[in-house]
Scaffold this motif. Structure first.
Motif, PDB file in Angstrom:
ATOM      1  N   PHE A  56       0.742  -1.060  -0.091  1.00  0.00           N
ATOM      2  CA  PHE A  56       0.116   0.048  -0.183  1.00  0.00           C
ATOM      3  C   PHE A  56       0.937   1.350  -0.095  1.00  0.00           C
ATOM      4  O   PHE A  56       2.019   1.061   0.173  1.00  0.00           O
ATOM      5  N   TYR A  60      -2.373   2.542   9.720  1.00  0.00           N
ATOM      6  CA  TYR A  60      -1.793   2.887   8.039  1.00  0.00           C
ATOM      7  C   TYR A  60      -1.155   3.974   7.955  1.00  0.00           C
ATOM      8  O   TYR A  60      -0.382   3.905   6.969  1.00  0.00           O
ATOM      9  N   PHE A  92      -4.292   0.549  -1.753  1.00  0.00           N
ATOM     10  CA  PHE A  92      -3.856  -1.069  -1.689  1.00  0.00           C
ATOM     11  C   PHE A  92      -3.694  -1.864  -2.853  1.00  0.00           C
ATOM     12  O   PHE A  92      -4.433  -1.439  -3.914  1.00  0.00           O
TER      13      PHE A  92
END
Length: 154
Positions: free
Chosen positions: A39, A109, A57
């Motif tokens: 990602f 993330y 992603f």
């Protein structure tokens, strides 16, 4: 995943800021591992353009970087990328869409962005691409094998 993402080689605030100043954003590329697909995400869109950061992603790192650079170029030219609109200029012959990323995903993330901004006071969009039949993860008939590689929210 969080540990690996947070513990890779540190990038200086100065290096990130220099790329933001020069190009409009800095792009973080994360290689796939046993539990996650590759990602990539931006840093600086919030700071420079008051636009949500962008994450995507499941494609090669080169393609993810190219997609995010294309998004940054559109934003630099005054376009605001919107949720739920099909954009045809990112992947040849396939539309992409953007989804809002729930803030609960930011710590896991967006580790380097969180450190850069020194908080979670920003928003993000996810660039989502369709399967080979041009179906998105929320559409009937989408290739179910791709769901884990393509989307945080679906």
């Amino acid at each position: 995943m969080t540990q690996e993402h947070c513990n890779h080689d540190p990038i200086s605030h100065k290096e990130i800021q220099g790329k933001i100043d020069k190009f409009g954003c800095y792009i973080i590329l994360i290689e796939a591992n046993d539990s996650l697909p590759a990602f990539a995400y931006t840093i600086g869109l919030k700071q420079k353009f008051n636009h949500p950061e962008i994450i995507s992603f499941g494609l090669s790192l080169d393609l993810l970087g190219s997609l995010l650079n294309d998004a940054c170029d559109l934003i630099k030219n005054g376009q605001s990328l919107q949720v739920g609109i099909c954009y045809d200029d990112f992947i040849e012959d396939f539309p992409v869409q953007f989804l809002s990323v729930d803030k609960s995903f930011l710590p896991n993330y967006f580790g380097i962005a969180n450190n850069f901004y020194n908080n979670l006071n920003y928003s993000a969009l996810q660039l989502v691409w369709p399967d080979k039949q041009s179906l998105f993860p929320w559409e009937e008939g989408f290739n179910a094998n791709w769901k884990g590689t393509i989307s945080l929210t679906v």
